[in-house]
Design a protein around this motif. Structure first.
Motif, PDB file in Angstrom:
ATOM      1  N   GLN A 235     -25.601   1.832  19.652  1.00 31.61           N
ATOM      2  CA  GLN A 235     -26.596   0.830  19.317  1.00 31.61           C
ATOM      3  C   GLN A 235     -26.982   0.000  20.532  1.00 31.61           C
ATOM      4  O   GLN A 235     -28.146  -0.289  20.744  1.00 31.61           O
ATOM      5  CB  GLN A 235     -26.057  -0.088  18.223  1.00 31.61           C
ATOM      6  N   ASN A 236     -26.003  -0.347  21.344  1.00 33.34           N
ATOM      7  CA  ASN A 236     -26.311  -1.278  22.419  1.00 33.34           C
ATOM      8  C   ASN A 236     -26.937  -0.629  23.643  1.00 33.34           C
ATOM      9  O   ASN A 236     -27.676  -1.273  24.359  1.00 33.34           O
ATOM     10  CB  ASN A 236     -25.077  -2.092  22.765  1.00 33.34           C
TER      11      ASN A 236
ATOM     12  N   SER B 195     -13.823  -4.280  10.894  1.00 27.32           N
ATOM     13  CA  SER B 195     -13.455  -3.257  11.880  1.00 27.32           C
ATOM     14  C   SER B 195     -11.956  -2.971  11.883  1.00 27.32           C
ATOM     15  O   SER B 195     -11.479  -2.248  12.733  1.00 27.32           O
ATOM     16  CB  SER B 195     -13.867  -3.725  13.272  1.00 27.32           C
TER      17      SER B 195
ATOM     18  N   LYS C 226     -24.246  -5.218  12.357  1.00 26.17           N
ATOM     19  CA  LYS C 226     -22.810  -5.107  12.577  1.00 26.17           C
ATOM     20  C   LYS C 226     -22.455  -4.674  13.998  1.00 26.17           C
ATOM     21  O   LYS C 226     -21.627  -5.285  14.660  1.00 26.17           O
ATOM     22  CB  LYS C 226     -22.223  -4.124  11.571  1.00 26.17           C
ATOM     23  N   TYR C 227     -23.121  -3.625  14.465  1.00 23.80           N
ATOM     24  CA  TYR C 227     -22.735  -3.090  15.773  1.00 23.80           C
ATOM     25  C   TYR C 227     -23.428  -3.798  16.929  1.00 23.80           C
ATOM     26  O   TYR C 227     -23.153  -3.522  18.078  1.00 23.80           O
ATOM     27  CB  TYR C 227     -23.001  -1.589  15.825  1.00 23.80           C
ATOM     28  N   ALA C 228     -24.353  -4.697  16.587  1.00 24.76           N
ATOM     29  CA  ALA C 228     -25.076  -5.383  17.655  1.00 24.76           C
ATOM     30  C   ALA C 228     -24.402  -6.688  18.065  1.00 24.76           C
ATOM     31  O   ALA C 228     -24.878  -7.376  18.963  1.00 24.76           O
ATOM     32  CB  ALA C 228     -26.508  -5.656  17.199  1.00 24.76           C
TER      33      ALA C 228
ATOM     34  N   TRP D 131     -17.007  -6.588  21.617  1.00 25.91           N
ATOM     35  CA  TRP D 131     -17.561  -6.513  20.267  1.00 25.91           C
ATOM     36  C   TRP D 131     -16.936  -7.616  19.421  1.00 25.91           C
ATOM     37  O   TRP D 131     -15.737  -7.589  19.160  1.00 25.91           O
ATOM     38  CB  TRP D 131     -17.275  -5.130  19.679  1.00 25.91           C
TER      39      TRP D 131
ATOM     40  N   ILE E   1     -12.419 -10.295  10.641  1.00 29.92           N
ATOM     41  CA  ILE E   1     -12.717  -9.049  11.339  1.00 29.92           C
ATOM     42  C   ILE E   1     -12.025  -7.844  10.712  1.00 29.92           C
ATOM     43  O   ILE E   1     -12.422  -6.714  10.942  1.00 29.92           O
ATOM     44  CB  ILE E   1     -12.355  -9.132  12.837  1.00 29.92           C
TER      45      ILE E   1
ATOM     46  N   ASN F 137     -17.021  -8.222  16.381  1.00 31.06           N
ATOM     47  CA  ASN F 137     -16.470  -7.840  15.082  1.00 31.06           C
ATOM     48  C   ASN F 137     -15.069  -7.251  15.172  1.00 31.06           C
ATOM     49  O   ASN F 137     -14.491  -6.850  14.179  1.00 31.06           O
ATOM     50  CB  ASN F 137     -17.409  -6.864  14.388  1.00 31.06           C
ATOM     51  N   SER F 138     -14.531  -7.177  16.391  1.00 34.38           N
ATOM     52  CA  SER F 138     -13.154  -6.723  16.522  1.00 34.38           C
ATOM     53  C   SER F 138     -12.323  -7.772  17.265  1.00 34.38           C
ATOM     54  O   SER F 138     -11.144  -7.582  17.503  1.00 34.38           O
ATOM     55  CB  SER F 138     -13.117  -5.395  17.270  1.00 34.38           C
TER      56      SER F 138
ATOM     57  N   TRP G  63     -19.669 -21.000  16.531  1.00 31.43           N
ATOM     58  CA  TRP G  63     -18.980 -20.275  15.452  1.00 31.43           C
ATOM     59  C   TRP G  63     -19.963 -19.659  14.461  1.00 31.43           C
ATOM     60  O   TRP G  63     -19.564 -19.123  13.445  1.00 31.43           O
ATOM     61  CB  TRP G  63     -18.014 -21.198  14.723  1.00 31.43           C
ATOM     62  N   HIS G  64     -21.256 -19.728  14.767  1.00 34.95           N
ATOM     63  CA  HIS G  64     -22.249 -19.159  13.831  1.00 34.95           C
ATOM     64  C   HIS G  64     -22.315 -17.658  14.042  1.00 34.95           C
ATOM     65  O   HIS G  64     -23.209 -17.150  14.700  1.00 34.95           O
ATOM     66  CB  HIS G  64     -23.622 -19.775  14.066  1.00 34.95           C
ATOM     67  N   LEU G  65     -21.364 -16.959  13.472  1.00 34.50           N
ATOM     68  CA  LEU G  65     -21.278 -15.536  13.760  1.00 34.50           C
ATOM     69  C   LEU G  65     -21.613 -14.657  12.552  1.00 34.50           C
ATOM     70  O   LEU G  65     -21.662 -13.443  12.667  1.00 34.50           O
ATOM     71  CB  LEU G  65     -19.860 -15.188  14.245  1.00 34.50           C
ATOM     72  N   SER G  66     -21.822 -15.278  11.390  1.00 35.00           N
ATOM     73  CA  SER G  66     -22.046 -14.430  10.225  1.00 35.00           C
ATOM     74  C   SER G  66     -23.381 -13.710  10.373  1.00 35.00           C
ATOM     75  O   SER G  66     -24.343 -14.255  10.911  1.00 35.00           O
ATOM     76  CB  SER G  66     -22.022 -15.260   8.939  1.00 35.00           C
ATOM     77  N   HIS G  67     -23.422 -12.477   9.920  1.00 39.07           N
ATOM     78  CA  HIS G  67     -24.612 -11.667  10.121  1.00 39.07           C
ATOM     79  C   HIS G  67     -24.727 -10.610   9.034  1.00 39.07           C
ATOM     80  O   HIS G  67     -23.767 -10.297   8.352  1.00 39.07           O
ATOM     81  CB  HIS G  67     -24.566 -11.000  11.487  1.00 39.07           C
ATOM     82  N   ARG G  68     -25.931 -10.043   8.921  1.00 36.04           N
ATOM     83  CA  ARG G  68     -26.151  -8.977   7.957  1.00 36.04           C
ATOM     84  C   ARG G  68     -25.508  -7.691   8.459  1.00 36.04           C
ATOM     85  O   ARG G  68     -25.316  -7.510   9.649  1.00 36.04           O
ATOM     86  CB  ARG G  68     -27.659  -8.721   7.794  1.00 36.04           C
ATOM     87  N   GLN G  69     -25.250  -6.802   7.515  1.00 38.35           N
ATOM     88  CA  GLN G  69     -24.600  -5.544   7.853  1.00 38.35           C
ATOM     89  C   GLN G  69     -25.405  -4.760   8.906  1.00 38.35           C
ATOM     90  O   GLN G  69     -24.821  -4.106   9.774  1.00 38.35           O
ATOM     91  CB  GLN G  69     -24.421  -4.719   6.574  1.00 38.35           C
ATOM     92  N   GLU G  70     -26.729  -4.842   8.876  1.00 37.94           N
ATOM     93  CA  GLU G  70     -27.540  -4.086   9.830  1.00 37.94           C
ATOM     94  C   GLU G  70     -27.177  -4.439  11.272  1.00 37.94           C
ATOM     95  O   GLU G  70     -27.335  -3.637  12.180  1.00 37.94           O
ATOM     96  CB  GLU G  70     -29.043  -4.372   9.631  1.00 37.94           C
TER      97      GLU G  70
ATOM     98  N   VAL H  13     -22.451  -7.984  20.081  1.00 39.13           N
ATOM     99  CA  VAL H  13     -21.691  -7.769  21.312  1.00 39.13           C
ATOM    100  C   VAL H  13     -22.047  -8.802  22.374  1.00 39.13           C
ATOM    101  O   VAL H  13     -23.075  -9.475  22.296  1.00 39.13           O
ATOM    102  CB  VAL H  13     -21.957  -6.366  21.897  1.00 39.13           C
TER     103      VAL H  13
ATOM    104  N   ASP I 223     -22.787  -6.229   2.610  1.00 43.03           N
ATOM    105  CA  ASP I 223     -24.074  -6.847   2.926  1.00 43.03           C
ATOM    106  C   ASP I 223     -23.977  -7.847   4.063  1.00 43.03           C
ATOM    107  O   ASP I 223     -24.827  -7.891   4.927  1.00 43.03           O
ATOM    108  CB  ASP I 223     -24.624  -7.541   1.686  1.00 43.03           C
ATOM    109  N   ILE I 224     -22.931  -8.663   4.017  1.00 42.69           N
ATOM    110  CA  ILE I 224     -22.802  -9.711   5.029  1.00 42.69           C
ATOM    111  C   ILE I 224     -21.441  -9.583   5.697  1.00 42.69           C
ATOM    112  O   ILE I 224     -20.436  -9.316   5.026  1.00 42.69           O
ATOM    113  CB  ILE I 224     -22.891 -11.113   4.375  1.00 42.69           C
ATOM    114  N   ASN I 225     -21.397  -9.780   6.995  1.00 41.17           N
ATOM    115  CA  ASN I 225     -20.133  -9.837   7.708  1.00 41.17           C
ATOM    116  C   ASN I 225     -19.940 -11.245   8.252  1.00 41.17           C
ATOM    117  O   ASN I 225     -20.872 -11.834   8.792  1.00 41.17           O
ATOM    118  CB  ASN I 225     -20.135  -8.860   8.886  1.00 41.17           C
ATOM    119  N   VAL I 226     -18.723 -11.756   8.086  1.00 38.12           N
ATOM    120  CA  VAL I 226     -18.401 -13.056   8.678  1.00 38.12           C
ATOM    121  C   VAL I 226     -17.206 -12.850   9.606  1.00 38.12           C
ATOM    122  O   VAL I 226     -16.072 -12.928   9.186  1.00 38.12           O
ATOM    123  CB  VAL I 226     -18.045 -14.107   7.605  1.00 38.12           C
ATOM    124  N   PRO I 227     -17.449 -12.533  10.871  1.00 43.31           N
ATOM    125  CA  PRO I 227     -16.313 -12.310  11.768  1.00 43.31           C
ATOM    126  C   PRO I 227     -15.580 -13.610  12.076  1.00 43.31           C
ATOM    127  O   PRO I 227     -16.100 -14.701  11.863  1.00 43.31           O
ATOM    128  CB  PRO I 227     -16.953 -11.716  13.018  1.00 43.31           C
TER     129      PRO I 227
ATOM    130  N   GLU J 179     -21.603 -20.448   5.545  1.00 45.80           N
ATOM    131  CA  GLU J 179     -22.814 -19.876   6.113  1.00 45.80           C
ATOM    132  C   GLU J 179     -23.008 -18.453   5.600  1.00 45.80           C
ATOM    133  O   GLU J 179     -24.116 -18.052   5.227  1.00 45.80           O
ATOM    134  CB  GLU J 179     -22.685 -19.873   7.638  1.00 45.80           C
TER     135      GLU J 179
END
Lengths: 143, 360, 170, 323, 178
Positions: free
Chosen positions: E171-172, A94, C106-108, C72, A90, C74-75, C97-104, C110, A115-119, A130
């Motif tokens: 966004q949300n 952030s 990011k803010y979703a 959120w 994270i 991501n924090s 734990w499947h949390l990886s996601h595309r940058q688009e 939640v 491109d990819i975030n892995v929190p 993944e």
């Protein structure tokens, strides 16, 4: 022929890790993911490389501290295109618990495209794999 | 022969974390060293003074992931000392278990990196595979592979039921076998010995002068272990010996770490057997008066000390800690000079440097 | 070298220890701290989770009619303190734990929930009815009187309590 | 006409050029796979080195600001050319005999030094301090292993030369012919010290652990290769794949060039022998050892392989009268 | 353990002319911590030297500036020493402005980093420090950053948090509106 070669080339994503001031949790997990037999990223064609010049997928950890910022940006610029950036943990996404400190300049997407975030804090190796798999699919489109 | 300067780091692959040295060399020999620190300085002490006591448990855990249990547990101990809170006896044992599990994983990680640095890839992978047993234990019992989140003010957040105790015991039995084999490997394998024996020597006098702690001090023959000198948690009731070596070189430090890992496994088993039943945490919300307190513990890298000052509000007035790597790192100056360039990474790794802890 | 050859031979015989993931199933222990789930119906609005969250991942927004919870991912450090201090376990960490996601997205990333406010049966002030979950914790089973209690604001409850005390004295 | 074209054919397609490259990449793929198995891993697919190479061709390449750009860019070409020429000289028993016009054992010995020189030039031109350290280490390593290598080659040359009535023969074709007639030297106890010496030289020559000192990733970040990217890095990979074939092929030629006959079968037999030699002298060795320090490697070579080489030479000379 | 207390008293009494009071605390495990406030800041060197001859080790140094001290125009530094498991803390008081303190590096080699650290965090000068460069904090960050910190302010004015949360919320709520 060209598309075929590109398709072939996509099977060889080399990884490079940048630590932008992380607590090293994500780094240890990255080392674990990238190097040990249990997760063996080599079967995905990945290779962990020591030079930014050889990298295709950049894995970034840490919230970007003031002192490391210039060096990270310089290093990032050295990585030849096309490349894909993955934010691991994270902190780069952030700044996590370190947000709003006087010595933190992140999040990382302020400075270059992610491109990819892995929190996760830190994410488990499977989650990192993944993320890498996702990054490979992005990379395929960039070649 | 004229000397030249080579930069090591800040983002060097062999080192997990960013650190920057300017090494002055003549040929392959190191003659001088200048350390530039602060690449992982995140201002956590300042952050700690803006967050409440609860938030600081998680914050201190994020100081560093390799000793991530020592920080919150020592921080909680400081709070408990200050408020004269006596934690339940079961919680004392559970804190020891969490600490020792982290110690095994952390020491193995360091020894594995030693293998990586000397280019012994199979050894690195072998030790890391063994460490995976500990990682699985952590993930199964605590829910994360690095940050255990085991502590809370006045006790611990987790408990071991019958089934999990049994699981823990079995895994420790497995570890024992592997650890014995690994220890023998490090002692005997000629490639490990060729590269580590007599390398990066820190004499006992220098060790005392730099006031180094933990396995670095014990590798140089200093018999000091916080668990014994100022006992905390359940260590006053557990049976263990302080491990020391007299050589002061890279191999001695690795041996001390491996023996401590072996001992940690025995400590965990002792805890599982001796642990009394009962609550794991005080049941009233803690009240923290104004005052100051000190807490110390033996982190995987050595003595960790927390100083806490409060003013009666729920935000610390000052929270300061000194991590083991702090002095060990400075002592690199004594270890590196006179050694070869090819051993820089090896010697740096031998103090198990925890940059993120040190720079905060 | 020879001491290590033994290990290599053993490795060869034992075969790869590689986890089949991402091509197959992997091991996920029970109690893994992953994605957070929020159950609005169990929330009492004490906001302790927000108070203990070091990552600043939890926000509450109060309006006239509702209390809105946002977390959120991501924090979030997945430290579980929120769950630990939540008496009614309205907030829990799941094993996902499947949390990886595309940058688009990011803010979703939640987890949200809305706790509706209801007027107090006594004075009509806007308040959060005590969650069923808490009632279960406190009373095990409920009856009509208790159910009425949960829709009273603390002030009215105290008044009712004092009345009760007075009645007893008489 | 055909006669005139044949050197080009040999250089570009077979046995040099494409064939040697494919062979080398295959060897590398097997090496990675076997190493993975020794470490309880699944490992990359066998064709991974091919894929890596194609990938590198699709990447940008950059020249560092501090580098002498022309030298920097030319260094890998020098290496590849040297190795392609060397590949021409390797006979494949029953399939290909190099023309004496291309060169002999001594030419090969010189050509084998070209990759190291290319790496040294590239490293020095890159302007990075690690490149410079890599340069000096590469030089020391060459000094260390060239002696034993020369002694091993000399032993074979003398053995064959003395047996065929001369002093020493440096013709590779002659060496192959002799063994095809009199049996492989591998089975002659007199040659065993030479075989062992050569085995010792292979890991150093190919730059793998425990002798990958000039390119030590964890010490000096891959040394000379640090600054290379894209196609230039790809060229270095081609160079090292070719070198793999040349060095292993040389080993096969020197000690066991016999062939079963039949074009394809002989070819397969050659590749198989290379594979066995590689697994024994590269894969297992690099999996079971750690890297030595440059001074340790240096003194190692001056002790054991050097002594063995000398012993082998003496043995060959003293046993010539009693075959 | 009793003799640690008397030893420390003896050593400090020998070094400092008006004797100082040491407050000893003991936790549930019998581990002792001693707290001693030196009346004069220039007594530090003498006291530290006495501890050094006792075989003490400098554990760490904490400088701090509480809100109430700021109003009183003073600050404190606490020096924590380890005496084979027992921790002794010597506290000295310094003025808020132009604070100066003698370096302990001649007595304790490891005071070096500790002193560099509080020099960069607070507006304190160390006299006789061998290497008074910044330790961890980047040159671009203002000097004496901890002096400027006012509690709560960073939490409330957290600009970075604010931006991120605005993005999250924007966004949300948009998605909910759909």
């Amino acid at each position: 022929m060209k598309t075929f070669l590109k398709k072939v080339a996509a099977q060889s994503p080399w990884l490079y890790r940048i630590n932008a001031g992380s607590c090293n949790g994500c780094d240890v997990e990255l080392a674990t993911t990238a190097c040990i037999s249990r997760y063996d990223v080599e079967r995905l064609g990945c290779k962990y490389c020591g030079s930014p010049k050889h990298a295709d997928i950049v894995l970034i950890t840490g919230p970007m501290t003031t002192r490391v910022k210039e060096k990270v940006l310089r290093l990032y610029a050295e990585i030849p295109d096309p490349k894909v950036t993955v934010a691991v943990g994270i902190c780069p996404i952030s700044c996590g618990v370190f947000r709003d400190s006087y010595a933190i300049e992140g999040p990382i997407d302020k400075y270059f495209p992610v491109d990819i975030n892995v929190p996760g804090c830190p994410p488990r190796p499977q989650a990192i794999i993944e993320g890498i798999a996702e990054a490979i699919s992005v990379w395929r489109t960039r070649l | 022969m004229s000397s030249y300067t080579i930069p090591v780091g800040p983002l060097h692959v062999a080192l997990e974390e960013p650190m920057y040295f300017r090494v002055e060399a003549q040929g392959e020999m190191v003659v001088g060293l200048d350390i530039t620190a602060g690449h992982v300085h995140r201002g956590i002490e300042a952050l700690a003074m803006t967050r409440n006591f609860y938030q600081n448990i998680t914050l201190t855990e994020r100081l560093c992931s390799l000793c991530s249990n020592s920080h919150p547990s020592t921080y909680c101990m400081a709070l408990e000392n200050l408020a004269s809170i006596r934690i339940p006896e079961r919680a004392e044992y559970l804190r020891v278990i969490a600490d020792e599990i982290k110690r095994v994983a952390s020491n193995l990680f360091n020894c594995a990196i030693l293998g990586h640095i000397i280019g012994f890839d199979s050894l690195f992978k072998h030790v890391m595979e063994t460490r995976e047993i500990m990682q699985d234990v952590k993930e199964t019992i605590y829910g994360n592979r690095m940050d255990l989140a085991a502590n809370c003010i006045g006790g611990v957040k987790y408990d071991l039921d019958e089934e999990r105790s049994k699981y823990l015991w079995q895994q420790m039995e497995r570890m024992k076998k592997h650890l014995d084999e690994i220890y023998a490997l490090y002692c005997k394998n000629s490639f490990v010995r060729l590269r580590t024996e007599g390398v990066g020597v820190l004499s006992k006098e220098d060790a005392l002068r730099f006031a180094v702690v933990g396995p670095v001090a014990r590798g140089s023959g200093i018999d000091y272990d916080v668990r014994q000198k100022s006992p905390y948690a359940a260590y006053d009731r557990l049976d263990f010996e302080v491990q020391t070596e007299n050589g002061g070189d890279v191999l001695c430090r690795a041996k001390v770490r491996l023996r401590e890992a072996q001992q940690a496994v025995r400590l965990i088993q002792q805890c599982v057997t001796d642990m009394p039943a009962g609550p794991t945490c005080i049941d009233t919300p803690p009240e923290i008066p104004a005052g100051e307190a000190i807490a110390k513990s033996e982190a995987p890298r050595g003595e960790l000390i927390y100083y806490l000052r409060t003013d009666g509000s729920d935000i610390p007035e000052r929270l300061k800690w000194r991590v083991p790597s702090y002095m060990n790192w400075d002592a690199l100056k004594s270890m590196l000079v006179g050694d070869k360039i090819s051993d820089i990474a090896l010697i740096v790794n031998s103090i198990d440097p925890c940059i993120s802890c040190t720079e905060r | 070298m020879f001491s290590f050859l033994k290990i290599l031979v053993r490795n060869l015989i034992q075969g790869p220890s590689t986890d089949p993931f991402p091509f197959g199933e992997t091991f996920t222990p029970e109690g893994l701290r992953g994605r957070v789930r929020f159950d609005a119906s169990a929330c009492v609005g004490c906001r302790m989770c927000e108070h203990v969250c070091a990552g600043g991942a939890i926000r509450f927004e109060q309006s006239e009619s509702e209390l809105r919870f946002t977390l959120w991912h991501n924090s979030c450090t997945f430290c579980g303190l929120c769950q630990h201090y939540c008496k009614t376990k309205a907030i829990v960490l799941t094993e996902d734990w499947h949390l990886s996601h595309r940058q688009e997205e990011k803010y979703a990333m939640v987890e949200q929930g809305t706790v509706p406010l209801a007027p107090c049966l006594g004075c009509g002030i806007s308040m959060i009815p005590v969650a069923d979950e808490l009632m279960r914790v406190a009373y095990r089973e409920t009856n009509q009187d208790i159910d009425r209690l949960r829709r009273l604001c603390p002030d009215c409850r105290r008044k009712l309590g004092i009345k009760g005390v007075q009645r007893c004295k008489m | 006409m055909l006669e005139m074209l044949s050197p080009f054919f040999h250089l570009l397609l077979f046995p040099g050029g494409l064939f040697a490259l494919a062979c080398g990449l295959l060897l590398k793929g097997v090496d990675r796979k076997v190493a993975a198995r020794l470490q309880r891993r699944i490992g990359p697919p066998l064709h991974q080195p091919f894929v890596d190479l194609i990938k590198l061709w699709h990447k940008d390449s950059s020249v560092p600001e501090t580098a002498q750009s022309r030298v920097f860019a030319w260094a890998p070409h020098v290496g590849v050319t040297g190795m392609a020429l060397a590949a021409l000289l390797i006979p494949i028993g029953g399939v290909y005999t190099p023309s004496g016009a291309y060169g002999d054992l001594l030419v090969l010995l010189y050509l084998l030094a070209v990759p190291a020189v290319a790496l040294m030039i590239g490293g020095a031109a890159s302007g990075s301090p690690f490149g410079a350290i890599g340069f000096s280490r590469e030089m020391s390593m060459m000094l260390a292993y060239e002696g034993p290598l020369l002694l091993a080659l000399l032993s074979v040359a003398l053995k064959v030369g003395l047996a065929t009535g001369g002093v020493a023969t440096f013709s590779l074709a002659e060496i192959v012919r002799y063994q095809q007639a009199h049996g492989a030297l591998l089975f002659d106890p007199v040659m065993w010290p030479a075989v062992v010496t050569f085995l010792f030289v292979i890991p150093a020559n190919l730059g793998v652990v425990p002798f990958d000192i000039p390119e030590a990733e964890s010490e000096i970040l891959e040394g000379p290769l640090l600054e290379y990217s894209g196609k230039e890095l790809g060229l270095f990979q081609i160079m090292s794949a070719l070198k793999m074939v040349v060095v292993l092929g040389l080993g096969v030629t020197l000690f066991c060039p016999t062939a079963p006959g039949g074009l394809l079968l002989s070819l397969a037999w050659f590749i198989f022998k290379c594979l066995v030699l590689m697994v024994a002298s590269v894969t297992v060795v690099r999996s079971a050892t750690g890297r030595l320090r440059i001074d340790q490697a240096f003194s190692f070579y001056f002790k054991w392989p050097e002594a063995l080489g000398v012993a082998s030479l003496i043995l060959v000379l003293t046993t010539r009268n009693f075959p | 353990m009793q003799d640690v207390i008397s030893q420390v008293k003896e050593a400090l009494d020998g070094a400092l002319s008006p004797s100082v009071a040491i407050d000893w605390k003991c936790d549930f495990k019998g581990v002792k911590t001693g707290w001693c406030k030196l009346p004069e800041s220039d007594q530090l060197l003498a006291a530290a030297s006495a501890i050094s001859t006792m075989g003490g080790r400098l554990s760490t140094v904490t400088a701090y500036l509480a809100e109430k001290y700021r109003k009183q125009g003073r600050r404190e530094i606490a020096y924590h020493f380890d005496l084979d498991g027992t921790t002794l803390t010597l506290t000295i008081e310094l003025p808020l402005e132009k604070a100066r303190v003698a370096s302990l590096t001649p007595l304790f080699r490891n005071a070096d980093w500790n002193e560099r650290e509080f020099m960069e965090l607070y507006d304190i000068d160390v006299i006789g420090h061998p290497d008074p460069r910044r330790l961890f904090i980047d040159e671009t960050i203002e000097p004496a950053v901890f002096d400027g910190l006012i509690p709560y302010s960073t939490l409330i004015n957290g600009a970075s948090s604010k931006t991120l949360w605005e993005a999250v919320m924007a966004q949300n709520s948009k998605e909910q509106g759909k």
